[in-house]
Design a protein around this motif. Structure first.
Motif, PDB file in Angstrom:
ATOM      1  N   ASN A 515     -11.647  -8.596   0.054  1.00 14.89           N
ATOM      2  CA  ASN A 515     -12.310  -7.292   0.824  1.00 14.89           C
ATOM      3  C   ASN A 515     -12.739  -7.596   2.258  1.00 14.89           C
ATOM      4  O   ASN A 515     -13.896  -7.233   2.444  1.00 14.89           O
ATOM      5  CB  ASN A 515     -13.580  -7.209  -0.033  1.00 14.89           C
ATOM      6  N   VAL A 516     -12.011  -8.595   2.869  1.00 13.55           N
ATOM      7  CA  VAL A 516     -12.183  -8.478   4.068  1.00 13.55           C
ATOM      8  C   VAL A 516     -10.880  -8.541   4.895  1.00 13.55           C
ATOM      9  O   VAL A 516      -9.811  -9.091   4.415  1.00 13.55           O
ATOM     10  CB  VAL A 516     -12.645 -10.225   4.655  1.00 13.55           C
ATOM     11  N   LYS A 632      -5.794  -1.440  18.821  1.00 12.14           N
ATOM     12  CA  LYS A 632      -5.727  -1.393  17.169  1.00 12.14           C
ATOM     13  C   LYS A 632      -7.085  -1.597  16.636  1.00 12.14           C
ATOM     14  O   LYS A 632      -7.338  -2.928  16.962  1.00 12.14           O
ATOM     15  CB  LYS A 632      -4.714  -2.479  16.363  1.00 12.14           C
ATOM     16  N   PHE A 633      -7.629  -0.634  16.054  1.00  9.99           N
ATOM     17  CA  PHE A 633      -9.047  -0.765  15.694  1.00  9.99           C
ATOM     18  C   PHE A 633      -9.133  -0.621  14.126  1.00  9.99           C
ATOM     19  O   PHE A 633      -8.998   0.387  13.648  1.00  9.99           O
ATOM     20  CB  PHE A 633     -10.047   0.423  16.353  1.00  9.99           C
ATOM     21  N   THR A 634      -9.681  -1.733  13.497  1.00  6.99           N
ATOM     22  CA  THR A 634      -9.732  -1.715  12.086  1.00  6.99           C
ATOM     23  C   THR A 634     -11.221  -2.156  11.462  1.00  6.99           C
ATOM     24  O   THR A 634     -11.483  -3.044  11.888  1.00  6.99           O
ATOM     25  CB  THR A 634      -8.588  -2.794  11.591  1.00  6.99           C
ATOM     26  N   CYS A 635     -11.299  -1.420  10.300  1.00  2.87           N
ATOM     27  CA  CYS A 635     -12.572  -1.672   9.621  1.00  2.87           C
ATOM     28  C   CYS A 635     -12.369  -2.993   8.893  1.00  2.87           C
ATOM     29  O   CYS A 635     -11.576  -3.092   7.900  1.00  2.87           O
ATOM     30  CB  CYS A 635     -12.832  -0.621   8.527  1.00  2.87           C
ATOM     31  N   LYS A 636     -13.181  -4.333   9.399  1.00  8.53           N
ATOM     32  CA  LYS A 636     -12.745  -5.567   8.703  1.00  8.53           C
ATOM     33  C   LYS A 636     -13.833  -5.852   7.651  1.00  8.53           C
ATOM     34  O   LYS A 636     -13.112  -6.498   6.613  1.00  8.53           O
ATOM     35  CB  LYS A 636     -12.997  -6.413   9.856  1.00  8.53           C
ATOM     36  N   GLU A 637     -14.959  -5.569   7.708  1.00 11.86           N
ATOM     37  CA  GLU A 637     -16.002  -5.921   6.668  1.00 11.86           C
ATOM     38  C   GLU A 637     -16.871  -4.985   6.662  1.00 11.86           C
ATOM     39  O   GLU A 637     -17.497  -4.581   7.632  1.00 11.86           O
ATOM     40  CB  GLU A 637     -16.280  -7.374   6.890  1.00 11.86           C
ATOM     41  N   LYS A 638     -17.761  -4.660   5.379  1.00 10.29           N
ATOM     42  CA  LYS A 638     -18.855  -3.937   5.305  1.00 10.29           C
ATOM     43  C   LYS A 638     -19.846  -4.716   4.612  1.00 10.29           C
ATOM     44  O   LYS A 638     -19.715  -5.439   3.648  1.00 10.29           O
ATOM     45  CB  LYS A 638     -18.516  -2.707   4.532  1.00 10.29           C
TER      46      LYS A 638
END
Length: 690
Positions: A515-516, A632-638
């Motif tokens: 989940n990362v 490239k812009f990516t959601c990595k972790e919340k």
């Protein structure tokens, strides 16, 4: 006489028979008795495996952390009860504070540590590793809670701290505990456990208690269990060698009593502040808990030309220590934990006296106030002198577990280091010096034989927690005689109760497991800009690929003027012969700023509250004028954040429900080569509390 209870399988059980009588260490009067006769120890381990472990494993780190905080707050409401019992162990108010509130403080500390972990039941360990040239195969490490129970066999000197400093760590890791305190002071541990159970905060099976012998408990451990031991080296070795432990390869963390030392730097003179700091530290370590600490100073090393002045100063300081009933506010040193402990200390001192002499105190008498020295387990502080420490072995091998320490001379720092090593491994050492070169020499020379080294001088003495104070965020343990184990240590300590697993697969698969987001994994496309989404709406792997922007000479010049950064490689008139660059190169920070201009959508109010920071920013390739870049812009972790509670007056909090989002920012040029990479953090609003 009432017997202490054992908490077994969520039930309080008193063992069979009369049990071992336990006494008030100050008055000698009987308090209670303890026995574990008739207990089914195998059933205890099975219960922890069947109920405690699954109940904790299903909780996330954040849920476990909040559980620890709630427990700490609950225990603080019962301090008066705990202090009243602690006085009966011979502990003064200061001693009790270290034990009781120090233990509760560990719960608070590890509760706060939850923020260092993702809101998951497991944790990712370290960074991913690319294993393929085509970026389709990678490796990573994760840590999952062991499927066993932590068995804590503790010493008598800290009946509360000894339990809570260990349990805080295994509970945060997701592992239950069986606690076996030393019987002599187990009545205080029992009182704390009763409040823990009454609170209902821990899940079923998370804690069990044995007040008395551990019976055949260790004959039933499995490879998933973890044993920790605090006490004498001889007892630890007997336990560690048991067939079941060896057959199952059960982790055994040993913290044995050690011959810790303090060194007075050759630079320190009687008129220096450090001279007084040294005296205060030695006296404190000899008298706090009446010297019954695994970290207490047992060996004192002083330059030979200052030996007499120092031992006389120490004797004067010790003579000012008021001994007696700890309920008296004037008392600064109470009794030992019991008569048997006093007998043991005297026997050990006699062994040391074969090569040393007493220069302060008496083995046979002690002056006390509001107490009977014979009925209570009182003993005088004893300062011994050994003038030939290299010719003696007993002083470096025999520990009298009480207010006993031996002062010895050294000629130079090499000798001081050699003497410190003669303890064959210690939990901690201190050096008092105002000379950082001396400090460096000692630390590097003695470091192999000590788990922790404190460097004391007037700059840090006021805030220093002292020679004998293990701290939750630092490793507590030591090599050799000290056992070779490690406790606490923040995140490091939590990992003792988890299994590290190396995983291999595609970046996309590893992303979905951890989940990362992992670099080179498949991104998730969306028609909505990620900055227009609330925290709950964002998906790990959600990705935006921006338009391109061409970097110009004017851009670089304007940024240089705006920032004031006119480093020569950013100027057009530089002769680039002999440099790493071909021509004027863009500032790395300008490229990062330009990247932000490409991925930020901020003309309208949106759920992004603020930029929280940048991690791991790297510039990997120079950008020259005329180069087009894209991101490239990516959601990595919340990482969810907790909302602050309402004020005590009942007013509603104005805190906005939110979370931290980590974004992987990959910057590429028009040849699709990476020129920069970073992880940025934003604070993003949630739709509602979760």
């Amino acid at each position: 006489m009432n017997k202490l209870g054992n908490f077994v399988a969520d039930k309080w059980i008193t063992g069979d028979g009369e049990g071992q009588p336990l006494y008030n260490a100050v008055t000698g009067e009987p308090i209670t008795s303890a026995t574990t006769n008739g207990l089914d120890f195998k059933a205890m381990i099975d219960y922890a495996h069947t109920f405690g472990n699954p109940n904790l494993r299903k909780l996330t780190f954040h849920e476990r952390g909040r559980m620890l905080r709630a427990l700490a707050l609950h225990l603080r409401n019962h301090l008066d009860t705990f202090y009243a019992l602690s006085y009966k162990t011979g502990a003064t108010k200061t001693d009790s504070w270290i034990d009781i509130e120090g233990g509760i403080g560990n719960l608070f500390s590890y509760a706060s540590l939850r923020r260092k972990f993702a809101d998951e039941t497991f944790t990712v360990d370290g960074e991913g590793i690319n294993l393929g040239k085509q970026n389709t195969f990678m490796g990573h490490h994760i840590l999952v809670p062991k499927e066993g129970v932590a068995i804590h066999i503790n010493a008598f000197n800290f009946p509360v701290w000894g339990m809570l400093e260990k349990c805080a760590v295994n509970w945060l890791a997701g592992v239950p505990a069986i606690v076996k305190p030393a019987t002599i002071t187990s009545y205080l541990t029992e009182a704390v456990v009763k409040e823990i159970i009454t609170s209902g905060i821990l899940p079923k099976g998370a804690l069990q208690l044995i007040c008395g012998s551990a019976g055949d408990l260790l004959n039933h451990v499995t490879s998933q269990d973890v044993i920790t031991f605090t006490g004498s080296k001889s007892t630890a070795l007997k336990l560690k060698k048991q067939d079941r432990i060896l057959e199952e390869s059960v982790p055994f963390n040993m913290e044995a009593d050690s011959l810790n030392c303090i060194v007075l730097g050759d630079d320190v003179n009687p008129d220096d502040a450090e001279w007084d700091i040294f005296i205060k530290e030695v006296r404190k370590e000899m008298t706090v808990k009446a010297g019954q600490k695994c970290t207490a100073i047992r060996r004192i090393f002083v330059p030979e030309n200052k030996l007499e002045d120092m031992w006389k100063a120490l004797a004067t300081s010790l003579s000012q220590t008021v001994i007696g009933n700890p309920l008296n506010d004037k008392v600064r040193m109470g009794s030992l934990a019991g008569q048997s402990q006093r007998d043991e200390v005297k026997q050990q001192v006699q062994k040391i006296l074969a090569s040393s002499q007493i220069i302060y105190g008496s083995l046979d008498s002690v002056e006390v106030i509001e107490a009977n020295a014979d009925k209570g387990a009182f003993i005088s502080p004893l300062l011994l002198l050994n003038e030939k420490p290299f010719a003696s072995t007993a002083v470096h091998e025999v520990e009298a577990f009480g207010p006993v320490s031996t002062i010895m001379p050294y000629k130079n720092m090499d000798e001081a280091i050699a003497l410190s090593r003669m303890g064959k491994g210690s939990l901690c050492s201190s050096i008092v010096t105002a000379n950082d070169k001396i400090a460096r020499q000692y630390v590097l020379g003695a470091g192999t034989h000590h788990g922790r080294i404190l460097i004391l001088n007037k700059d840090c003495a006021k805030e220093s927690t002292g020679h004998g104070s293990p701290l939750p965020m630092l490793i507590h343990g030591g090599p050799g005689r000290a056992g070779g184990g490690e406790e606490m240590g923040g995140i490091r300590g939590v990992k003792h109760y988890m299994q590290r697993v190396a995983i291999q697969g595609s970046p996309t698969t590893v992303t979905n497991i951890t989940n990362v987001y992992q670099q080179h994994a498949k991104g998730i496309e969306s028609d909505v800009h990620p900055f227009k989404k609330y925290f709950e709406e964002l998906q790990i792997g959600e990705q935006l690929i921006t338009q391109k922007r061409t970097i110009t000479t004017d851009d670089i010049n304007h940024f240089a003027d705006l920032s004031g950064d006119h480093f020569y490689v950013h100027l057009t008139n530089t002769n680039f012969a002999g440099t790493m660059f071909e021509q004027q190169v863009a500032h790395g920070y300008f490229i990062m700023s330009a990247a932000a201009g490409l991925f930020v959508d901020g003309y309208e109010k949106n759920p992004v509250l603020l930029n929280y920071g940048i991690d791991e920013l790297r510039f990997t390739k120079p950008v020259y004028p005329g180069t087009a870049i894209y991101v490239k812009f990516t959601c990595k972790e919340k990482i969810p954040q907790e909302q602050k509670p309402a004020s005590p007056a009942g007013r509603e909090t104005t805190d906005i429900p939110r979370g931290i989002v980590k974004w992987l920012v990959e910057i590429f040029d028009d040849t699709n080569e990476q020129v920069g990479i970073a992880t940025i953090l934003t604070m993003v609003a949630r739709k509602a509390e979760v």
